[in-house]
Design an enzyme around this catalytic site. Structure first.
Site, mmCIF file in Angstrom:
data_model
loop_
_atom_site.group_PDB
_atom_site.id
_atom_site.type_symbol
_atom_site.label_atom_id
_atom_site.label_comp_id
_atom_site.label_asym_id
_atom_site.label_seq_id
_atom_site.Cartn_x
_atom_site.Cartn_y
_atom_site.Cartn_z
ATOM 1 N N GLN A 246 0.667 -23.999 -29.024
ATOM 2 C CA GLN A 246 0.748 -25.106 -29.969
ATOM 3 C C GLN A 246 1.034 -24.608 -31.370
ATOM 4 O O GLN A 246 1.805 -25.210 -32.114
ATOM 5 C CB GLN A 246 -0.549 -25.907 -29.948
ATOM 6 N N HIS B 117 4.686 -24.274 -32.675
ATOM 7 C CA HIS B 117 5.540 -25.426 -32.976
ATOM 8 C C HIS B 117 5.951 -25.430 -34.440
ATOM 9 O O HIS B 117 7.128 -25.511 -34.768
ATOM 10 C CB HIS B 117 4.817 -26.734 -32.635
ATOM 11 N N GLU C 17 -4.602 -34.501 -28.686
ATOM 12 C CA GLU C 17 -3.327 -34.761 -28.005
ATOM 13 C C GLU C 17 -3.304 -34.055 -26.649
ATOM 14 O O GLU C 17 -3.051 -34.669 -25.620
ATOM 15 C CB GLU C 17 -2.189 -34.259 -28.885
ATOM 16 N N HIS C 18 -3.543 -32.746 -26.646
ATOM 17 C CA HIS C 18 -3.613 -31.947 -25.423
ATOM 18 C C HIS C 18 -5.027 -31.401 -25.275
ATOM 19 O O HIS C 18 -5.571 -30.841 -26.224
ATOM 20 C CB HIS C 18 -2.650 -30.755 -25.482
ATOM 21 N N ASP D 172 4.364 -29.916 -20.962
ATOM 22 C CA ASP D 172 5.466 -30.073 -21.903
ATOM 23 C C ASP D 172 6.814 -30.151 -21.206
ATOM 24 O O ASP D 172 7.733 -30.817 -21.697
ATOM 25 C CB ASP D 172 5.490 -28.892 -22.879
ATOM 26 N N HIS E 53 -1.482 -81.051 -31.641
ATOM 27 C CA HIS E 53 -1.823 -80.310 -30.430
ATOM 28 C C HIS E 53 -2.610 -81.209 -29.480
ATOM 29 O O HIS E 53 -2.317 -81.297 -28.281
ATOM 30 C CB HIS E 53 -2.692 -79.077 -30.771
#
Length: 436
Positions: free
Chosen positions: A264, A267, A332-333, A366, A425
Site C-alpha cells: 500500500q 501507491h 479500505e483493505h 487488487d 393528496h
C-alpha cells in the site's frame, strides 16, 4: 535503516492507553478534498469546460498534459496496443477479467414483486444506467486493473455505453491500459484527465457525451471535481489515499506482513499502512523484516515517505481490542494474518475488503481474486461498499392497486394527507373511495 530507527520513526501506540483511539483517529483522517484553494481551482476548470466545451478541454490538456493531440483515442489504437503488450500480460489481463466478471455475475439483481392481502401488486423494477463514465488514473503509475474493475461490473449490469477517460501526459497512453479497455468492452476512450475530464463527463462537450454516472479513482483534483458535480451526475465515491490494516499474531510470517504493508505504501506518499499486533515479538520481527526488505523495493523512496508520514503500529492485548480498533478505522483493505482469521472476522463490522488468513495478500484482491478493488476509503466503509453491479443499476418502485386496496389504503392516505395539510393528496385518495 536498522530496526531501532524504524521503531523510532513509525508512530507506535498502545491501544490500552486512554488517548490511543483519539490519536489514531487524528492519524487516519484525510481532508485534502476540503482544501479551499484546490476547490477554487477545480471550480474554475469545471466552469470553463461547461461554458467552452472542447475548446477548454484542449486548452487544459495542453496546459496539464503538454500536448494537443486529438481528444478521442480511436478503437484501432486499443487493438494495436493490445497487440504490442507482452503475451503473458495480455493473458493475465484476460484471466483477471474473466474472474472479475464471474464474481460480479453473482451480484446481478432481478425484478421482484409480491401480492399483499388486499390484492395489491407491489414490487421493484431494476434497470441499468444508459451511459457511464470511467475515470482511469494516470501519473505515478498506470492501472490497467482499474479498467477491468470499473468497466466489467457495468457491462454485467447491462449499461448501454461506457466512456473511458485517461490522462495522457506528454501525449502518451499506456499500452496495457488501452489493451484492458479492449478486453473489458469499453465503447469510447478519450485521452483527457484531471478535473477537466470529470467536467466533460458531467456536462458533455462537442466531442465527449454527458454520462449518467462517473466512477473510478483519481487524485485530489479528480475527487474534488466528482464531489462538485454530484447531483448533476451520480458518482461512486470520493476516494482518498489507499490504505491497509494488517492484523498479526505469533503465527504470522513477518516478511509477508512487511511486504503487504509496503504494497500500500508504494501507491503514493499519502498511502497509509497500519499494523495491529497481538504479539510484541511479532511487532519486532515485522520491523526487522521491513528493514531487510525495504532496500530491495523499486519504489523505495515513495514507500519511505509513506511510512514516515502516515504509517502506524498499534499493539493490542486481545482480539476484542483488535476488533474495536478495526471498527473505528473502517479500513479500505483489512488483512487478518492470524491463526484463526474466521473467528476474528466475526467481530468486524466495518471494512471495505477482508482478506482471511496468511495466504490472502491484498494484492490478489487488487488484480485477480474477483471482488472489486474500488473500495471505500478514509473510514467510509462505515456506510459504503465496494463498487459492484448494484452501482450501475437504478430501482423503480412499482404499485398496482386493487379495488379493495384503494378503499383501505385510501382511508389511511386521507387521514395522513389532511394531518399534513396536503388536502389535494387527501382528496385524490378520497375520490377513489366513491368509485369502488
Amino acid at each position: 535503516m536498522s530496526v531501532k530507527p524504524w521503531r523510532d520513526v513509525i508512530r507506535h501506540l498502545q491501544w490500552s492507553d486512554a488517548d490511543a483511539p483519539t490519536a489514531l483517529a487524528l492519524m487516519t483522517q484525510w481532508e485534502a478534498v476540503a482544501d479551499l484553494q484546490l476547490n477554487d481551482t477545480v471550480n474554475g476548470v469545471l466552469a470553463a469546460v461547461r461554458s467552452e466545451g472542447d475548446v477548454a478541454l484542449v486548452r487544459f490538456t495542453e496546459q496539464f498534459d503538454r500536448h494537443r493531440n486529438a481528444l478521442e483515442i480511436p478503437a484501432g489504437e486499443w487493438a494495436a496496443a493490445r497487440a504490442r503488450i507482452a503475451p503473458e500480460l495480455e493473458a493475465a489481463l484476460v484471466a483477471a477479467g474473466e474472474r472479475v466478471r464471474e464474481y460480479h455475475q453473482h451480484q446481478s439483481a432481478a425484478d421482484w414483486s409480491y401480492t399483499d392481502a388486499l390484492g395489491n401488486s407491489l414490487g421493484q423494477r431494476i434497470r441499468p444506467l444508459d451511459r457511464v463514465g470511467v475515470y482511469v488514473p494516470g501519473g505515478k503509475a498506470a492501472y490497467p486493473s482499474s479498467v477491468l474493475m470499473n468497466v466489467i461490473p457495468a457491462k454485467v449490469a447491462g449499461v448501454s455505453e461506457i466512456i473511458m477517460v485517461v490522462p495522457t501526459p506528454d501525449g502518451v497512453v499506456n499500452d496495457a491500459v488501452l489493451a484492458a479497455a479492449d478486453i473489458a468492452g469499453v465503447d469510447r476512450v478519450f485521452g483527457i484527465g484531471g478535473a477537466q475530464a470529470v467536467a466533460a463527463l458531467a456536462f458533455g462537450t462537442e466531442s465527449v457525451p454527458a454520462v449518467d454516472k462517473i466512477v473510478g479513482p483519481g487524485n485530489a483534483y479528480v475527487a474534488a471535481a466528482k464531489r462538485a458535480v454530484f447531483g448533476r451526475v451520480g458518482i461512486d465515491m470520493i476516494a482518498g489515499p489507499s490504505e491497509i490494516l494488517v492484523v498479526c499474531d505469533d503465527s504470522s510470517n513477518p516478511e509477508w506482513v512487511a511486504m503487504d504493508l509496503f504494497s500500500q505504501a508504494e501507491h503514493d506518499e499519502m498511502a497509509q499502512s497500519i499494523l495491529v499486533s497481538l504479539s510484541p515479538r511479532m511487532t519486532t520481527a515485522v520491523l526487522d523484516a521491513m528493514s531487510r526488505l525495504l532496500p530491495s523495493l523499486e519504489r523505495r523512496e515513495i514507500v519511505e515517505v509513506s511510512l514516515r508520514e502516515r504509517a502506524v503500529i498499534v499493539d493490542v492485548a486481545s482480539t476484542e481490542q483488535a476488533c474495536e480498533l478495526i471498527n473505528q478505522v473502517a479500513p479500505e483493505h483489512l488483512e487478518l494474518c492470524v491463526d484463526d482469521s474466521t473467528a476474528l472476522m466475526a467481530g468486524i463490522r466495518h471494512a471495505g475488503a477482508i482478506f482471511l488468513g496468511h495466504r490472502a495478500p491484498e494484492s490478489l484482491g487488487d488484480y485477480c481474486a474477483g471482488p472489486n478493488h474500488v473500495l471505500p476509503t478514509s473510514g467510509t466503509a462505515r456506510f459504503a461498499s465496494p463498487l459492484g453491479v448494484y452501482d450501475f443499476v437504478k430501482r423503480s418502485s412499482v404499485m398496482q392497486i386493487s379495488a379493495e386496496g384503494s378503499q383501505v389504503l385510501g382511508q389511511i392516505a386521507s387521514v395522513l394527507g389532511r394531518a399534513e395539510g396536503l388536502t389535494a393528496h387527501a382528496r385524490a385518495a378520497e375520490m377513489r373511495l366513491a368509485h369502488d
